[in-house]
Design a protein around this motif. Structure first.
Motif, PDB file in Angstrom:
ATOM      1  N   ASP A 185      -2.845  32.798  38.871  1.00 11.34           N
ATOM      2  CA  ASP A 185      -3.623  32.804  37.618  1.00 11.34           C
ATOM      3  C   ASP A 185      -2.846  32.146  36.490  1.00 11.34           C
ATOM      4  OD1 ASP A 185      -5.657  34.054  38.945  1.00 11.34           O
ATOM      5  OD2 ASP A 185      -5.056  36.087  38.343  1.00 11.34           O
ATOM      6  N   ALA A 186      -1.561  32.439  36.470  1.00 10.45           N
ATOM      7  CA  ALA A 186      -0.732  31.830  35.420  1.00 10.45           C
ATOM      8  C   ALA A 186      -0.651  30.316  35.603  1.00 10.45           C
ATOM      9  CB  ALA A 186       0.675  32.451  35.446  1.00 10.45           C
ATOM     10  N   ILE A 187      -0.477  29.867  36.885  1.00 10.43           N
ATOM     11  CA  ILE A 187      -0.417  28.427  37.161  1.00 10.43           C
ATOM     12  C   ILE A 187      -1.740  27.750  36.827  1.00 10.43           C
ATOM     13  CG2 ILE A 187      -0.173  26.730  39.014  1.00 10.43           C
ATOM     14  CD1 ILE A 187       1.795  28.689  40.353  1.00 10.43           C
ATOM     15  N   ARG A 188      -2.880  28.418  37.180  1.00  6.85           N
ATOM     16  CA  ARG A 188      -4.192  27.843  36.898  1.00  6.85           C
ATOM     17  C   ARG A 188      -4.390  27.646  35.404  1.00  6.85           C
ATOM     18  NH1 ARG A 188      -7.199  31.488  39.138  1.00  6.85           N
ATOM     19  NH2 ARG A 188      -7.368  30.495  41.182  1.00  6.85           N
ATOM     20  N   GLN A 189      -3.994  28.649  34.645  1.00 11.27           N
ATOM     21  CA  GLN A 189      -4.128  28.542  33.194  1.00 11.27           C
ATOM     22  C   GLN A 189      -3.275  27.404  32.649  1.00 11.27           C
ATOM     23  OE1 GLN A 189      -6.269  30.272  31.407  1.00 11.27           O
ATOM     24  NE2 GLN A 189      -5.668  29.150  29.548  1.00 11.27           N
ATOM     25  N   ASN A 190      -2.071  27.281  33.241  1.00 11.81           N
ATOM     26  CA  ASN A 190      -1.176  26.203  32.818  1.00 11.81           C
ATOM     27  C   ASN A 190      -1.789  24.830  33.129  1.00 11.81           C
ATOM     28  OD1 ASN A 190       1.065  24.852  31.908  1.00 11.81           O
ATOM     29  ND2 ASN A 190       2.278  25.211  33.737  1.00 11.81           N
ATOM     30  N   LEU A 191      -2.372  24.700  34.389  1.00 13.17           N
ATOM     31  CA  LEU A 191      -3.014  23.446  34.769  1.00 13.17           C
ATOM     32  C   LEU A 191      -4.198  23.129  33.865  1.00 13.17           C
ATOM     33  CD1 LEU A 191      -2.968  23.712  38.660  1.00 13.17           C
ATOM     34  CD2 LEU A 191      -1.674  22.104  37.262  1.00 13.17           C
ATOM     35  N   LYS A 192      -4.946  24.138  33.533  1.00 11.42           N
ATOM     36  CA  LYS A 192      -6.094  23.939  32.659  1.00 11.42           C
ATOM     37  C   LYS A 192      -5.657  23.371  31.321  1.00 11.42           C
ATOM     38  CE  LYS A 192     -10.162  26.386  30.900  1.00 11.42           C
ATOM     39  NZ  LYS A 192     -10.853  27.678  30.835  1.00 11.42           N
ATOM     40  N   ASN A 193      -4.554  23.927  30.811  1.00  8.71           N
ATOM     41  CA  ASN A 193      -4.028  23.415  29.544  1.00  8.71           C
ATOM     42  C   ASN A 193      -3.573  21.965  29.691  1.00  8.71           C
ATOM     43  OD1 ASN A 193      -4.502  25.932  28.412  1.00  8.71           O
ATOM     44  ND2 ASN A 193      -2.436  26.695  28.889  1.00  8.71           N
ATOM     45  N   GLN A 194      -2.925  21.682  30.857  1.00  5.39           N
ATOM     46  CA  GLN A 194      -2.448  20.319  31.081  1.00  5.39           C
ATOM     47  C   GLN A 194      -3.616  19.336  31.222  1.00  5.39           C
ATOM     48  OE1 GLN A 194       0.198  20.308  34.407  1.00  5.39           O
ATOM     49  NE2 GLN A 194       1.802  21.519  33.377  1.00  5.39           N
ATOM     50  N   ILE A 195      -4.724  19.777  31.913  1.00  7.56           N
ATOM     51  CA  ILE A 195      -5.905  18.913  32.067  1.00  7.56           C
ATOM     52  C   ILE A 195      -6.523  18.599  30.714  1.00  7.56           C
ATOM     53  CG2 ILE A 195      -8.283  18.867  32.939  1.00  7.56           C
ATOM     54  CD1 ILE A 195      -7.219  20.413  35.384  1.00  7.56           C
ATOM     55  N   GLU A 196      -6.597  19.606  29.845  1.00  4.33           N
ATOM     56  CA  GLU A 196      -7.138  19.371  28.505  1.00  4.33           C
ATOM     57  C   GLU A 196      -6.299  18.339  27.765  1.00  4.33           C
ATOM     58  OE1 GLU A 196      -7.339  23.141  26.654  1.00  4.33           O
ATOM     59  OE2 GLU A 196      -9.080  23.826  27.817  1.00  4.33           O
ATOM     60  N   ILE A 197      -4.963  18.498  27.928  1.00  2.00           N
ATOM     61  CA  ILE A 197      -4.068  17.531  27.276  1.00  2.00           C
ATOM     62  C   ILE A 197      -4.283  16.134  27.868  1.00  2.00           C
ATOM     63  CG2 ILE A 197      -1.652  16.906  26.932  1.00  2.00           C
ATOM     64  CD1 ILE A 197      -1.028  19.936  26.961  1.00  2.00           C
ATOM     65  N   ALA A 198      -4.449  16.069  29.262  1.00  2.00           N
ATOM     66  CA  ALA A 198      -4.645  14.773  29.917  1.00  2.00           C
ATOM     67  C   ALA A 198      -5.958  14.138  29.489  1.00  2.00           C
ATOM     68  CB  ALA A 198      -4.616  14.966  31.430  1.00  2.00           C
ATOM     69  N   ASN A 199      -7.002  14.948  29.327  1.00  2.00           N
ATOM     70  CA  ASN A 199      -8.292  14.408  28.884  1.00  2.00           C
ATOM     71  C   ASN A 199      -8.183  13.808  27.490  1.00  2.00           C
ATOM     72  OD1 ASN A 199      -9.604  15.098  31.240  1.00  2.00           O
ATOM     73  ND2 ASN A 199     -10.215  17.119  30.505  1.00  2.00           N
ATOM     74  N   LYS A 200      -7.466  14.507  26.648  1.00  2.06           N
ATOM     75  CA  LYS A 200      -7.275  13.970  25.299  1.00  2.06           C
ATOM     76  C   LYS A 200      -6.518  12.647  25.355  1.00  2.06           C
ATOM     77  CE  LYS A 200      -7.322  18.483  22.972  1.00  2.06           C
ATOM     78  NZ  LYS A 200      -6.520  19.453  22.185  1.00  2.06           N
ATOM     79  N   LYS A 201      -5.477  12.609  26.237  1.00  2.00           N
ATOM     80  CA  LYS A 201      -4.707  11.368  26.352  1.00  2.00           C
ATOM     81  C   LYS A 201      -5.555  10.251  26.973  1.00  2.00           C
ATOM     82  CE  LYS A 201      -0.099  13.441  26.619  1.00  2.00           C
ATOM     83  NZ  LYS A 201       1.120  13.592  27.423  1.00  2.00           N
ATOM     84  N   THR A 202      -6.459  10.615  27.917  1.00  5.70           N
ATOM     85  CA  THR A 202      -7.341   9.614  28.528  1.00  5.70           C
ATOM     86  C   THR A 202      -8.281   9.020  27.497  1.00  5.70           C
ATOM     87  OG1 THR A 202      -7.265  10.798  30.636  1.00  5.70           O
ATOM     88  CG2 THR A 202      -9.060   9.236  30.338  1.00  5.70           C
ATOM     89  N   GLU A 203      -8.824   9.888  26.644  1.00  2.00           N
ATOM     90  CA  GLU A 203      -9.693   9.383  25.588  1.00  2.00           C
ATOM     91  C   GLU A 203      -8.928   8.440  24.673  1.00  2.00           C
ATOM     92  OE1 GLU A 203     -11.245  12.777  23.661  1.00  2.00           O
ATOM     93  OE2 GLU A 203     -12.548  13.403  25.340  1.00  2.00           O
ATOM     94  N   GLU A 204      -7.697   8.836  24.342  1.00  2.00           N
ATOM     95  CA  GLU A 204      -6.881   7.964  23.492  1.00  2.00           C
ATOM     96  C   GLU A 204      -6.598   6.631  24.202  1.00  2.00           C
ATOM     97  OE1 GLU A 204      -3.404  10.157  22.587  1.00  2.00           O
ATOM     98  OE2 GLU A 204      -4.435  11.639  21.323  1.00  2.00           O
ATOM     99  N   TYR A 205      -6.366   6.733  25.579  1.00  2.00           N
ATOM    100  CA  TYR A 205      -6.089   5.523  26.349  1.00  2.00           C
ATOM    101  C   TYR A 205      -7.311   4.605  26.401  1.00  2.00           C
ATOM    102  CZ  TYR A 205      -5.558   2.581  30.468  1.00  2.00           C
ATOM    103  OH  TYR A 205      -5.525   1.520  31.328  1.00  2.00           O
ATOM    104  N   GLU A 206      -8.503   5.180  26.572  1.00  2.00           N
ATOM    105  CA  GLU A 206      -9.721   4.382  26.604  1.00  2.00           C
ATOM    106  C   GLU A 206      -9.949   3.674  25.278  1.00  2.00           C
ATOM    107  OE1 GLU A 206     -11.723   3.563  28.995  1.00  2.00           O
ATOM    108  OE2 GLU A 206     -10.663   4.713  30.528  1.00  2.00           O
TER     109      GLU A 206
END
Length: 514
Positions: A107-128
């Motif tokens: 559960d802790a890892i999943r929450q961490n991944l979720k946070n990382q995915i949100e960060i990656a999505n933001k970076k993807t939008e910035e990259y686009e």
């Protein structure tokens, strides 16, 4: 004497006494022996009884010991099983606690991944965003949009790929030619040499020989009525000229010429030649010719070793005898193609029976009256499908002029066999085929009008006779009809010279005297 009697009596009494004593003594002795035997038997029985009881006790003790041993072993197994179950229970408890701990970590890892995915999505939008800005800058510098640049790159790669693919194909084709050309030539040449061929001898005229000019006059009839009746019934032009002992039967359809020849033969033998008798004989000959067509089809199938064919297909095969293809007899052509296909199939390790069947049936569309608008290969395929031929045979029939895709390995054999049979020197005459096609087209145009019952193209296509129903067309309509047919033929057809259109309207009244 009394003394003797006394002595005898005394002796008898003594004998009786002695016997009585003997019996008594014997009984006493026997009684003693019997008691001894009984006592002895009782002693033996007692001994046996004690022995059996002892044996039973020993058996009981033995069974008891075995049972106790079995119970002890079972108890031991049960104890071991209980011990293992307790151990497994302990292990499960440990695993359950371990899973609970890992679940918390997951559960802790999943929450961490979720946070990382949100960060990656933001970076993807910035990259686009940055990518779009960069593309716009590149487009401004290059003067091309991204789509145009992509299309240019694709076209460039496509051209290069085509060049490489064509080069590879050419190499493969050259190699295939080197290895396959010799074998292919051997198979085709061997097939041609092993299959007999006939040259084209078809014509549009049949000569009917007669014995004398008297019979010729009877055939002509009063004012030519017999000739006209025979021409109307058969659709054949009968040419009576100065040729001695001969009458010419002219028609492009060999079936019509054969009907006319046989009818004339029977009329001359019978001697009764008049319009009513002519119609009767022509109808009878047509029935006989149908039977002969069926017999020809059956004999052809037997000669080629083909079995199980539908009776309608057999009839179509028989009709091939009276058809020609570019001057080549259609039945001979079909038999030749069947033998060529069977020979090539045997050389290639395929099924020669299926190849022979497809070769024989490949041109049945030419002799069918169904749907004349279809190409003969497609029509033949539909007929074969209708009468339950195998898919390989149907595809070979439909594809032998490449009008549909070849899906059967037999199809190219039929196409090659048809080409070999038709390409032999002297096998075909294209002039006759185009001539027959023109006459059939001329008859078809006339028959498309309402009220037309029969059409016959005669005199080598220079005259078209159209027979109409008297109950559907009036005399005035007949004149109009001839003009319309002439105009349509002039607009739609190409032909040498001129064509005479004759519309025949005949009224008959029939009554019977009883």
């Amino acid at each position: 004497m009394n003394t003797a009697l006394t002595i005898i009596l005394s002796a008898a009494v003594g004998a009786v006494l002695a016997l009585t004593i003997y019996i008594i003594v014997r009984r006493i002795l026997l009684k003693g022996q019997k008691e001894d035997i009984i006592k002895k038997a009782e002693l033996e029985a007692e001994s046996i009884k004690k022995e059996k009881i002892f044996q039973a006790k020993e058996k009981f003790l033995q069974l008891k010991s075995e049972h106790e041993q079995y119970i002890n072993e079972k108890n031991k197994v049960i104890s071991e099983t209980e011990s293992r179950l307790k151990q497994k229970e302990n292990n499960l408890n440990q695993q359950s606690s371990e899973l609970g701990r890992k679940q918390k970590e997951t559960d802790a890892i999943r929450q961490n991944l979720k946070n990382q995915i949100e960060i990656a999505n933001k970076k993807t939008e910035e990259y686009e965003q940055l990518k779009q800005e960069a593309i716009k800058q590149i487009e401004e510098i290059a003067g091309l949009t991204a789509t145009e640049a992509k299309n240019q790159l694709i076209e460039s790669m496509k051209a290069e790929a085509k060049t490489q693919a064509q080069s590879y194909i050419n190499d493969v084709m050259d190699e295939a030619r080197l290895t396959a050309s010799k074998e292919a030539k051997r198979i085709v040449i061997n097939t041609i040499q092993r299959t007999a061929s006939e040259t084209a001898i078809e014509n549009a005229v049949t000569v009917f020989h007669i014995e004398s000019d008297e019979i010729k006059g009877r055939i002509i009839g009063r004012e030519g009525r017999n000739i006209r009746a025979l021409e109307a019934a058969t659709g054949v032009e009968i040419v009576v000229d100065d040729t001695p002992e001969a009458i010419l039967l002219s028609a492009f359809d060999p079936v019509r010429r054969e009907v006319a020849r046989l009818a004339l033969h029977q009329l001359v033998i019978d001697g009764r030649i008049h319009p009513a008798r002519i119609e009767e004989v022509v109808a009878k000959v047509q029935k006989q010719l149908e039977d002969e067509i069926m017999e020809t089809g059956k004999r052809t199938c037997i000669d080629l070793g083909i079995h199980g064919m539908h009776i309608e297909l057999v009839k179509l095969i028989g009709r091939m005898k009276y058809r020609s293809s570019y001057g080549q007899n259609l039945l001979q052509h079909a038999r030749e193609v069947a033998n060529i296909c069977a020979t090539m199939a045997s050389e290639l390790g395929l099924n020669p029976k299926v190849a022979k069947r497809a070769g024989l049936l490949h041109d049945i569309g030419k002799v069918s009256d169904e749907d004349p608008e279809l190409p003969h290969a497609i029509l033949g395929m539909k007929l074969a499908e209708k009468y339950k031929e195998k898919p390989d045979v149907c595809n070979a029939i439909g594809a032998h002029h490449e009008e549909i895709e070849m899906t059967s390995i037999i199809s190219p054999l039929v196409m090659v066999g048809d080409a070999i049979s038709g390409a032999r020197p002297g096998a075909r005459r294209e002039v006759i085929e185009s001539y027959i096609k023109r006459l059939k087209e001329m008859e078809g145009i006339a028959k498309s009008y309402n009220g037309v019952t029969k059409t016959y193209a005669i005199q080598a296509g220079r005259e078209l006779r159209v027979i109409v129903g008297a109950d559907q067309v009036t005399d005035q309509d007949a004149e109009t009809l001839s003009t319309e047919i002439a105009r349509k033929i002039q607009e739609e057809m190409v032909y040498p010279g001129q064509v005479k259109i004759t519309v025949i309207r005949e009224t008959r009244s029939v009554a019977f005297a009883k």
